[in-house]
Design a protein around this motif. Structure first.
Motif, PDB file in Angstrom:
ATOM      1  N   TRP A 192       2.049  -8.213   1.343  1.00 43.35           N
ATOM      2  CA  TRP A 192       1.721  -9.644   1.370  1.00 43.35           C
ATOM      3  C   TRP A 192       1.725 -10.151   2.816  1.00 43.35           C
ATOM      4  N   ALA A 193       2.742  -9.734   3.577  1.00 44.41           N
ATOM      5  CA  ALA A 193       2.844 -10.157   4.968  1.00 44.41           C
ATOM      6  C   ALA A 193       1.738  -9.535   5.818  1.00 44.41           C
ATOM      7  N   ALA A 194       1.417  -8.268   5.555  1.00 42.64           N
ATOM      8  CA  ALA A 194       0.363  -7.603   6.329  1.00 42.64           C
ATOM      9  C   ALA A 194      -0.983  -8.270   6.091  1.00 42.64           C
ATOM     10  N   PHE A 195      -1.287  -8.593   4.836  1.00 43.68           N
ATOM     11  CA  PHE A 195      -2.544  -9.279   4.553  1.00 43.68           C
ATOM     12  C   PHE A 195      -2.521 -10.688   5.142  1.00 43.68           C
ATOM     13  N   GLY A 196      -1.370 -11.334   5.065  1.00 43.24           N
ATOM     14  CA  GLY A 196      -1.248 -12.653   5.675  1.00 43.24           C
ATOM     15  C   GLY A 196      -1.433 -12.609   7.175  1.00 43.24           C
ATOM     16  N   LEU A 197      -1.001 -11.515   7.797  1.00 42.18           N
ATOM     17  CA  LEU A 197      -1.136 -11.379   9.243  1.00 42.18           C
ATOM     18  C   LEU A 197      -2.607 -11.275   9.648  1.00 42.18           C
ATOM     19  N   VAL A 198      -3.359 -10.388   8.986  1.00 40.16           N
ATOM     20  CA  VAL A 198      -4.761 -10.204   9.378  1.00 40.16           C
ATOM     21  C   VAL A 198      -5.628 -11.371   8.922  1.00 40.16           C
ATOM     22  N   SER A 199      -5.359 -11.897   7.720  1.00 39.33           N
ATOM     23  CA  SER A 199      -6.154 -13.037   7.260  1.00 39.33           C
ATOM     24  C   SER A 199      -5.785 -14.303   8.019  1.00 39.33           C
ATOM     25  N   GLY A 200      -4.529 -14.403   8.420  1.00 35.25           N
ATOM     26  CA  GLY A 200      -4.121 -15.552   9.220  1.00 35.25           C
ATOM     27  C   GLY A 200      -4.830 -15.597  10.556  1.00 35.25           C
ATOM     28  N   ALA A 201      -5.085 -14.421  11.133  1.00 34.17           N
ATOM     29  CA  ALA A 201      -5.841 -14.380  12.386  1.00 34.17           C
ATOM     30  C   ALA A 201      -7.233 -14.969  12.188  1.00 34.17           C
ATOM     31  N   VAL A 202      -7.814 -14.729  11.018  1.00 35.64           N
ATOM     32  CA  VAL A 202      -9.167 -15.213  10.733  1.00 35.64           C
ATOM     33  C   VAL A 202      -9.172 -16.728  10.531  1.00 35.64           C
ATOM     34  N   ASN A 203      -8.025 -17.327  10.305  1.00 33.02           N
ATOM     35  CA  ASN A 203      -7.984 -18.783  10.189  1.00 33.02           C
ATOM     36  C   ASN A 203      -8.487 -19.463  11.460  1.00 33.02           C
ATOM     37  N   GLY A 204      -8.419 -18.747  12.598  1.00 33.99           N
ATOM     38  CA  GLY A 204      -9.011 -19.291  13.810  1.00 33.99           C
ATOM     39  C   GLY A 204     -10.500 -19.519  13.659  1.00 33.99           C
ATOM     40  N   LEU A 205     -11.167 -18.650  12.917  1.00 32.89           N
ATOM     41  CA  LEU A 205     -12.587 -18.832  12.614  1.00 32.89           C
ATOM     42  C   LEU A 205     -12.799 -20.088  11.781  1.00 32.89           C
ATOM     43  N   MET A 206     -11.943 -20.298  10.786  1.00 30.24           N
ATOM     44  CA  MET A 206     -12.041 -21.492   9.952  1.00 30.24           C
ATOM     45  C   MET A 206     -11.827 -22.761  10.767  1.00 30.24           C
ATOM     46  N   GLN A 207     -10.824 -22.735  11.633  1.00 31.53           N
ATOM     47  CA  GLN A 207     -10.496 -23.926  12.419  1.00 31.53           C
ATOM     48  C   GLN A 207     -11.620 -24.286  13.388  1.00 31.53           C
ATOM     49  N   GLU A 208     -12.151 -23.299  14.082  1.00 33.36           N
ATOM     50  CA  GLU A 208     -13.214 -23.580  15.037  1.00 33.36           C
ATOM     51  C   GLU A 208     -14.514 -23.951  14.323  1.00 33.36           C
ATOM     52  N   THR A 209     -14.758 -23.361  13.150  1.00 30.42           N
ATOM     53  CA  THR A 209     -15.932 -23.745  12.371  1.00 30.42           C
ATOM     54  C   THR A 209     -15.823 -25.200  11.936  1.00 30.42           C
ATOM     55  N   THR A 210     -14.636 -25.615  11.505  1.00 33.40           N
ATOM     56  CA  THR A 210     -14.418 -27.014  11.139  1.00 33.40           C
ATOM     57  C   THR A 210     -14.732 -27.938  12.312  1.00 33.40           C
ATOM     58  N   ARG A 211     -14.150 -27.628  13.463  1.00 35.28           N
ATOM     59  CA  ARG A 211     -14.362 -28.471  14.641  1.00 35.28           C
ATOM     60  C   ARG A 211     -15.832 -28.498  15.049  1.00 35.28           C
ATOM     61  N   ALA A 212     -16.459 -27.319  15.083  1.00 33.29           N
ATOM     62  CA  ALA A 212     -17.829 -27.221  15.579  1.00 33.29           C
ATOM     63  C   ALA A 212     -18.818 -27.907  14.645  1.00 33.29           C
ATOM     64  N   VAL A 213     -18.642 -27.736  13.342  1.00 34.39           N
ATOM     65  CA  VAL A 213     -19.547 -28.380  12.381  1.00 34.39           C
ATOM     66  C   VAL A 213     -19.348 -29.887  12.399  1.00 34.39           C
ATOM     67  N   ARG A 214     -18.098 -30.326  12.417  1.00 40.72           N
ATOM     68  CA  ARG A 214     -17.816 -31.762  12.453  1.00 40.72           C
ATOM     69  C   ARG A 214     -18.387 -32.408  13.722  1.00 40.72           C
ATOM     70  N   ALA A 215     -18.118 -31.778  14.864  1.00 46.07           N
ATOM     71  CA  ALA A 215     -18.613 -32.328  16.123  1.00 46.07           C
ATOM     72  C   ALA A 215     -20.134 -32.288  16.169  1.00 46.07           C
ATOM     73  N   GLY A 216     -20.741 -31.247  15.612  1.00 45.11           N
ATOM     74  CA  GLY A 216     -22.187 -31.163  15.590  1.00 45.11           C
ATOM     75  C   GLY A 216     -22.823 -32.256  14.763  1.00 45.11           C
ATOM     76  N   LEU A 217     -22.199 -32.625  13.652  1.00 39.30           N
ATOM     77  CA  LEU A 217     -22.716 -33.697  12.814  1.00 39.30           C
ATOM     78  C   LEU A 217     -22.495 -35.068  13.452  1.00 39.30           C
ATOM     79  N   GLU A 218     -21.464 -35.192  14.280  1.00 43.22           N
ATOM     80  CA  GLU A 218     -21.165 -36.478  14.898  1.00 43.22           C
ATOM     81  C   GLU A 218     -22.022 -36.771  16.117  1.00 43.22           C
ATOM     82  N   GLN A 219     -22.568 -35.742  16.732  1.00 47.04           N
ATOM     83  CA  GLN A 219     -23.288 -35.952  17.980  1.00 47.04           C
ATOM     84  C   GLN A 219     -24.660 -36.564  17.722  1.00 47.04           C
TER      85      GLN A 219
END
Length: 443
Positions: free
Chosen positions: A69-96
């Motif tokens: 559970w921890a090992a999967f959380g470790l590797v999938s947690g790293a991918v949360n950076g993709l989710m966070q930056e996608t959120t920011r980039a899509v939101r900012a792109g729609l606002e511009q």
């Protein structure tokens, strides 16, 4: 040097609402209510999976499950950076607003970056497995490695969809994705309990939710529209920022989800029953706060993007809530925590009231680090975001090496370590806010 040209924003959001000059639709109370319901479902589901695993497997096999559970959380947690930056980039792109520079750039498609990252991580897991699988997984090694590779590939696509939906304000679809992910995991865990399946079945349950994105995408036109949205920047900039966010998210995952792995690495010999009880206690004290907070991260980043010029003011409410939770939660954990552990999981799980109170405060400190990190990310302080998380993780690891009792070093690690990272985030936000401040009367 001239500023990078910004492309025109999309005309319609995935929710079917016009974005106008302000960009994506504002977060609504109804949307947040849906996210709140989804968060509650995810939290309850996570608790039930842990409960079933602890009761069905027993302490020894639960330790094996907890490490995967921890090992999967470790590797999938790293991918949360993709989710966070996608959120920011899509939101900012729609606002511009549309620009009249006449200069075109090829705007990044987050789903393409997500697909590349997912495949790359899956291959990396398979190729490097001979180097670490024997040490990390004591049983079911081949199954664990295969599930880890398949799970991380699916989770990368799911993280991209979550980020796109959050950035676009498509809260109905985001909530459906969250609920389906949690329910799929719980259904498989229940099947394991009913059928008497042991560790292998619960390993499958751990990664079962990653197929949720396929179901939601197939069933929802709005989700497909969200995946078609582009970032606010070009491909190269977006990929660089994703990697920066993933670097920080890796530290976050190590500190949050991968803690059993870190504890094992900093403890000589096999983990004892005391360590198993503390690992369970860490998970239980964190889940009520971090599961909802992780679910709301997309909404929080999306909200903070609109307030990035006054980030400290925007942080007052979430920080105040965390402080209240720390005080009340620590008192409850100390008062009824030991009794609840014995009743729910058996007499073998024994943790003292002071330790449970400290672990609860530690969970709130990680919550503080998460919130300040979201603010740094929303303010486009990607380096400070990564630096804060890595500093917190390194500090926590060093504290685990102290020559004191297990309960004390775990408590110190989880309380003091995150504070180091939060201070770095806040310092970057203060500097960034001063840069946005208007000049004084003397220029």
């Amino acid at each position: 040097m001239a500023a990078e040209p910004r492309p025109a924003a999309a005309a319609v959001s995935p929710e079917g609402q016009p974005t106008g000059t302000a960009g994506a639709p504002a977060t609504t109370r109804r949307g947040m209510a849906k996210v709140g319901v989804a968060t509650a479902v995810a939290a309850v589901s996570g608790y039930l999976v842990l409960f079933l695993a602890a009761r069905v497997l027993g302490p020894a096999d639960y330790a094996v499950f907890a490490v995967f559970w921890a090992a999967f959380g470790l590797v999938s947690g790293a991918v949360n950076g993709l989710m966070q930056e996608t959120t920011r980039a899509v939101r900012a792109g729609l606002e511009q607003p549309a620009t009249a520079t006449g200069t075109e750039i090829r705007r990044a498609r987050p789903i393409r970056t997500g697909a590349v990252i997912g495949v790359a991580l899956a291959v990396a897991v398979l190729v490097t497995a001979p180097l670490w699988a024997t040490t990390v997984f004591s049983t079911d090694r081949l199954l664990s490695v295969l599930l880890l590779a398949v799970g991380i590939a699916g989770f990368s696509a799911q993280a991209t969809l979550s980020g796109a939906l959050s950035g676009a304000g498509a809260w109905s679809q985001f909530s459906a994705l969250t609920i389906l992910d949690a329910c799929l995991r719980l259904v498989v865990a229940l099947a394991c309990a009913v059928l008497g399946l042991r560790v292998g079945g619960f390993l499958v349950a751990t990664v079962a939710g990653v197929v949720a994105w396929l179901i939601v995408t197939a069933a929802s036109p709005r989700s497909r529209q969200a995946l078609a949205l582009t970032a606010d920047v070009g491909v190269g900039v977006f990929r660089r920022r994703v990697l920066q966010s993933m670097a920080a998210a890796t530290a976050s995952a190590a500190l949050v989800m991968g803690f059993p792995v870190i504890l094992k690495a900093t403890t000589s010999g096999a983990l004892t029953s005391e360590a198993g009880a503390i690992i369970l206690a860490v998970t239980l004290t964190r889940a009520p706060l971090l599961v909802p907070l992780n679910t709301f991260q997309g909404a929080l980043i999306s909200h903070l993007v609109t307030l990035r010029r006054t980030p400290l003011r925007a942080l007052r409410m979430p920080v105040g809530v965390l402080a209240a939770v720390a005080v009340i939660g620590a008192a409850l954990a100390a008062g009824i925590g030991p009794w609840l552990l014995r009743i729910a999981f058996g007499a073998d799980y024994r943790v003292g009231p002071a330790v449970l109170a400290a672990l609860t405060v530690g969970a709130c400190m990680i919550g503080l680090l998460t919130v300040t990190g979201c603010a740094a990310l929303a303010a486009e302080q990607h380096r400070a975001y990564a630096l804060g998380w890595w500093a917190a993780t390194i500090a926590s690891v060093l504290l685990l090496l102290l020559p004191v009792g297990l309960d004390l070093r775990v408590s110190l690690s989880l309380v003091a370590g995150p504070v180091v990272g939060a201070v770095i985030h806040v310092a970057a936000l203060v500097t960034n806010a001063r840069a946005f401040s208007p000049p004084g009367p003397n220029g």
